[in-house]
Motif scaffolding. Structure first.
Motif, PDB file in Angstrom:
ATOM      1  N   GLY A 406      -3.813  -0.036  -7.319  1.00 21.16           N
ATOM      2  CA  GLY A 406      -4.510  -0.948  -6.517  1.00 21.16           C
ATOM      3  C   GLY A 406      -3.732  -2.005  -5.719  1.00 21.16           C
ATOM      4  N   ALA A 407      -2.348  -2.055  -5.807  1.00 22.21           N
ATOM      5  CA  ALA A 407      -1.633  -2.858  -5.033  1.00 22.21           C
ATOM      6  C   ALA A 407      -1.682  -2.756  -3.514  1.00 22.21           C
ATOM      7  CB  ALA A 407      -0.245  -2.882  -5.382  1.00 22.21           C
ATOM      8  N   VAL A 408      -1.673  -3.923  -2.792  1.00 17.81           N
ATOM      9  CA  VAL A 408      -1.399  -4.086  -1.488  1.00 17.81           C
ATOM     10  C   VAL A 408      -0.020  -4.196  -1.461  1.00 17.81           C
ATOM     11  CG1 VAL A 408      -1.532  -5.429   0.542  1.00 17.81           C
ATOM     12  CG2 VAL A 408      -3.545  -5.241  -1.095  1.00 17.81           C
ATOM     13  N   ILE A 409       0.695  -3.311  -0.673  1.00 21.79           N
ATOM     14  CA  ILE A 409       2.120  -3.087  -0.356  1.00 21.79           C
ATOM     15  C   ILE A 409       2.518  -3.418   0.948  1.00 21.79           C
ATOM     16  CG2 ILE A 409       4.331  -1.771  -0.736  1.00 21.79           C
ATOM     17  CD1 ILE A 409       2.362   0.160  -2.665  1.00 21.79           C
ATOM     18  N   VAL A 410       3.223  -4.334   1.266  1.00 23.25           N
ATOM     19  CA  VAL A 410       3.799  -4.783   2.754  1.00 23.25           C
ATOM     20  C   VAL A 410       5.316  -4.753   2.513  1.00 23.25           C
ATOM     21  CG1 VAL A 410       3.462  -6.565   4.487  1.00 23.25           C
ATOM     22  CG2 VAL A 410       1.635  -6.234   2.934  1.00 23.25           C
ATOM     23  N   LYS A 411       5.962  -4.232   3.467  1.00 26.24           N
ATOM     24  CA  LYS A 411       7.366  -3.819   3.591  1.00 26.24           C
ATOM     25  C   LYS A 411       7.836  -4.386   5.068  1.00 26.24           C
ATOM     26  CE  LYS A 411       7.583   0.528   2.675  1.00 26.24           C
ATOM     27  NZ  LYS A 411       7.577   1.888   2.291  1.00 26.24           N
ATOM     28  N   PHE A 412       8.889  -5.258   4.974  1.00 28.26           N
ATOM     29  CA  PHE A 412       9.492  -5.964   6.303  1.00 28.26           C
ATOM     30  C   PHE A 412      10.987  -5.325   6.202  1.00 28.26           C
ATOM     31  CE2 PHE A 412       6.252  -9.072   5.335  1.00 28.26           C
ATOM     32  CZ  PHE A 412       5.275  -9.015   6.497  1.00 28.26           C
ATOM     33  N   TRP A 413      11.418  -4.903   7.509  1.00 19.61           N
ATOM     34  CA  TRP A 413      12.618  -4.946   7.962  1.00 19.61           C
ATOM     35  C   TRP A 413      12.772  -6.029   8.942  1.00 19.61           C
ATOM     36  CZ3 TRP A 413      17.317  -3.638   6.422  1.00 19.61           C
ATOM     37  CH2 TRP A 413      18.426  -3.767   7.335  1.00 19.61           C
ATOM     38  N   LEU A 414      13.663  -6.940   8.835  1.00 19.48           N
ATOM     39  CA  LEU A 414      14.015  -8.143   9.837  1.00 19.48           C
ATOM     40  C   LEU A 414      15.163  -7.826  10.678  1.00 19.48           C
ATOM     41  CD1 LEU A 414      11.973  -9.457   7.767  1.00 19.48           C
ATOM     42  CD2 LEU A 414      13.285 -11.699   8.201  1.00 19.48           C
ATOM     43  N   LEU A 486       3.470 -13.153   8.531  1.00 18.23           N
ATOM     44  CA  LEU A 486       2.373 -13.862   8.123  1.00 18.23           C
ATOM     45  C   LEU A 486       1.276 -13.342   8.694  1.00 18.23           C
ATOM     46  CD1 LEU A 486       3.416 -17.738   7.965  1.00 18.23           C
ATOM     47  CD2 LEU A 486       2.733 -16.195   5.953  1.00 18.23           C
ATOM     48  N   GLU A 487       1.200 -12.932   9.873  1.00 18.18           N
ATOM     49  CA  GLU A 487      -0.018 -12.177  10.425  1.00 18.18           C
ATOM     50  C   GLU A 487      -0.343 -10.750   9.769  1.00 18.18           C
ATOM     51  OE1 GLU A 487      -0.057 -13.907  15.056  1.00 18.18           O
ATOM     52  OE2 GLU A 487       1.106 -12.016  14.633  1.00 18.18           O
ATOM     53  N   ILE A 488       0.877  -9.962   9.426  1.00 16.73           N
ATOM     54  CA  ILE A 488       0.859  -8.818   8.909  1.00 16.73           C
ATOM     55  C   ILE A 488       0.253  -8.959   7.420  1.00 16.73           C
ATOM     56  CG2 ILE A 488       2.029  -6.853   7.927  1.00 16.73           C
ATOM     57  CD1 ILE A 488       3.994  -7.378  10.579  1.00 16.73           C
ATOM     58  N   ILE A 489       0.801 -10.084   6.742  1.00 16.93           N
ATOM     59  CA  ILE A 489       0.443 -10.162   5.243  1.00 16.93           C
ATOM     60  C   ILE A 489      -1.114 -10.316   5.226  1.00 16.93           C
ATOM     61  CG2 ILE A 489       0.700 -11.561   3.362  1.00 16.93           C
ATOM     62  CD1 ILE A 489       3.849 -11.720   4.104  1.00 16.93           C
ATOM     63  N   THR A 490      -1.426 -11.441   5.936  1.00 14.29           N
ATOM     64  CA  THR A 490      -2.944 -11.853   5.929  1.00 14.29           C
ATOM     65  C   THR A 490      -4.066 -10.591   6.382  1.00 14.29           C
ATOM     66  OG1 THR A 490      -2.635 -12.799   8.027  1.00 14.29           O
ATOM     67  CG2 THR A 490      -2.238 -14.262   6.292  1.00 14.29           C
ATOM     68  N   GLY A 491      -3.416  -9.894   7.456  1.00 15.44           N
ATOM     69  CA  GLY A 491      -4.350  -8.666   7.877  1.00 15.44           C
ATOM     70  C   GLY A 491      -4.255  -7.711   6.842  1.00 15.44           C
ATOM     71  N   ILE A 493      -4.170  -8.033   3.212  1.00 18.01           N
ATOM     72  CA  ILE A 493      -5.027  -8.498   2.397  1.00 18.01           C
ATOM     73  C   ILE A 493      -6.327  -8.643   2.830  1.00 18.01           C
ATOM     74  CG2 ILE A 493      -5.528 -10.543   0.804  1.00 18.01           C
ATOM     75  CD1 ILE A 493      -2.544 -11.249   0.902  1.00 18.01           C
ATOM     76  N   ARG A 494      -6.730  -9.058   3.965  1.00 17.53           N
ATOM     77  CA  ARG A 494      -8.042  -9.036   4.448  1.00 17.53           C
ATOM     78  C   ARG A 494      -8.658  -7.575   4.565  1.00 17.53           C
ATOM     79  NH1 ARG A 494      -6.420 -12.243   8.742  1.00 17.53           N
ATOM     80  NH2 ARG A 494      -6.447 -10.313  10.375  1.00 17.53           N
TER      81      ARG A 494
END
Length: 498
Positions: A406-414, A486-491, A493-494
């Protein structure tokens, strides 16, 4: 499989004592070679109630130095364990290299019996067994030896043993109403156990079904299997063909997962900027939204896993700080990942990440992650080519299990370019308050930029899935990069709540 073990097996007392003496001596002599060869061993016992797990485990471990093994009794999951993925608690008990874990019951308690008693559907039961097969394959691929015993007795024999236990005040407590219910439904349990054994007996982790009507015969069978068939065989030098390696990585197997198309790093534009006037109000708005979403995550018990990877000096630290400002400190943890400790290096490389997963409703932010396996460990030779090529599939499987949990998984490459990195390195060296941020290792990594870029492109190509996609963040301008994340994370989760 149980059919083959239904026949009664007996052995004479004289023969049994002699053979037991020989096998016990062989068992006692095993621990030193296990330690020297850094062989991690898992011996697990499943089976019918009153089949003799306790006494047989006791007979086995009496031959070992207690400093080299640990016994784990697996019971109903605690409230804390229920808030984690199904296999989380079992990952925590895997032994170090050169040591033995003996399990009185195991991860198999969550299948078959759960199907009959907890209302687990056939589809869910199958998924759990697939996850178990994945778990066991990942361990054995990395050098673990797993020995699985199912202790078998018939319905009449089980009933007889229950009655004997109940006849004494000292042992009556060991028989519960649940035990009697299972005996009355013996045929149903027989069927689900048999299906479980057939489905999860694999070449890398086969089941050994042991008839336990005769205790001496059962003990000898277990000793012989542990010593002759399994541990001695595992200690023999194995000749392996070297995996094929080329620029296209033909030995890479990302598993049977859909992969999203990803651009190469060189194709990412880095010209976007954000001035202070637009940055501050947008930052405050996103942080306010994230703060509200964090409360909702807690109420709905949704876990979030956020991964930050990127070039040295790409801005991970500042990015994470802006994220953390929006979160309740009781509901998140930042997990910095550096070189593994001795304890971590002595286990499967995923162990330390399973150990640091959040509870449901909480957020874990990984400042670097399991992707070190296919980047720094690959480039620096800390693992074999076979290890890192296999890791793409293992990582996809790991993240798939988090998604199923059930996890929301968000992965970033900076992403920044090489000139910008040099500029930031020099700024760190020239600013006393920032000098701690720059090390010799940073400069050494920079000298291998092209090798790392190839590795990162492979990582993005083989591990960006619909359930755990990669997001390449244009971090040449730090303010722009922070707003992007921050936009990607909030998006993300929303989207979970829509």
């Amino acid at each position: 499989m149980l059919e083959k073990a239904d026949k009664k097996t007996e052995i004479s007392e004289k023969d049994g004592k002699q053979r037991a003496k020989e096998l016990k001596a062989a068992l006692a002599a095993l621990q030193q070679p296990i330690k020297q060869n850094k062989l991690p061993v898992i011996i697990l016992f499943e089976g019918w109630g009153a089949a003799g797990k306790g006494s047989l485990i006791s007979s086995l471990i009496l031959n070992f130095d207690p400093r080299g093994f640990k016994v784990h009794s697996v019971t109903e999951p605690s409230e804390r364990e229920k808030r984690e993925p199904l296999l989380w608690r079992h990952w925590l008990t895997i032994p170090e290299q050169g040591k033995i874990s003996v399990l009185d019951r195991s991860w198999y308690r969550d299948v078959s019996v759960a199907k009959l008693e907890d209302g687990v559907s056939d589809a869910e039961n199958l998924r759990r067994m697939d996850d178990i097969k994945t778990f066991e394959r990942q361990l054995t691929d990395s050098g673990y030896l797993i020995i699985k015993f199912f202790l078998h007795i018939g319905k009449k024999e089980q009933k007889k043993r229950f009655e004997q236990l109940e006849s004494s005040k000292n042992t009556a407590w060991r028989v519960t109403e649940t035990d009697w219910k299972r005996n009355r439904r013996y045929e149903d349990y027989y069927q689900v156990f048999d299906e479980m054994l057939e489905y999860t007996s694999t070449e890398n982790a086969p089941w050994h079904v042991v008839p336990c009507t005769d205790k001496t015969a059962a003990e000898l069978e277990i000793f012989r299997t542990v010593v002759v068939d399994c541990i001695n065989a595992a200690l023999k030098p194995q000749s392996k063909a070297a995996p094929a390696v080329s620029n296209e990585n033909p030995a890479v197997d990302p598993g049977n997962f859909p992969l999203l198309p990803m651009p190469k790093l060189a194709e990412i534009p880095l010209d976007k900027t954000l001035d202070e006037k637009r940055y501050k109000p947008r930052l405050r708005g996103l942080q306010d939204e994230l703060s509200a979403l964090h409360g909702k995550l807690y109420r709905k018990k949704v876990p979030v896993v956020i991964v930050y990877e990127g070039w040295d000096a790409a801005g991970k630290g500042g990015n994470i700080r802006r994220l953390a400002q929006a979160l309740d400190p009781r509901g998140y943890e930042v997990v910095p990942i550096a070189a593994p400790s001795r304890e971590e290096a002595a286990r499967h490389y995923l162990w330390r990440f399973w150990k640091n997963l959040p509870k449901d409703g909480h957020i874990a932010v990984f400042d670097r992650s399991w992707y070190g396996r296919v980047m720094v460990e690959r480039i620096e030779g800390f693992c074999t080519a076979e290890d890192w090529q296999r890791a793409y599939r293992e990582i996809n499987e790991f993240e798939d299990q988090l998604h199923d949990w059930g996890a929301v998984i968000v992965k970033f490459w900076l992403q920044i370019d090489k000139d910008e990195q040099l500029k930031r390195f020099q700024d760190r060296q020239d600013t006393p308050s920032k000098q701690w941020k720059i090390t010799d290792e940073d400069w050494r990594n920079r000298s291998k930029w092209e090798e790392y870029e190839t590795a990162v492109n492979d990582m993005l190509r083989y591990t960006s899935t619909p359930f755990a996609p990669w997001h390449i963040i244009e971090s040449q301008d730090k303010k722009y990069g922070r707003i992007q994340t921050l936009e990607i994370i909030t998006g993300a989760i929303r989207e979970r709540f829509e």
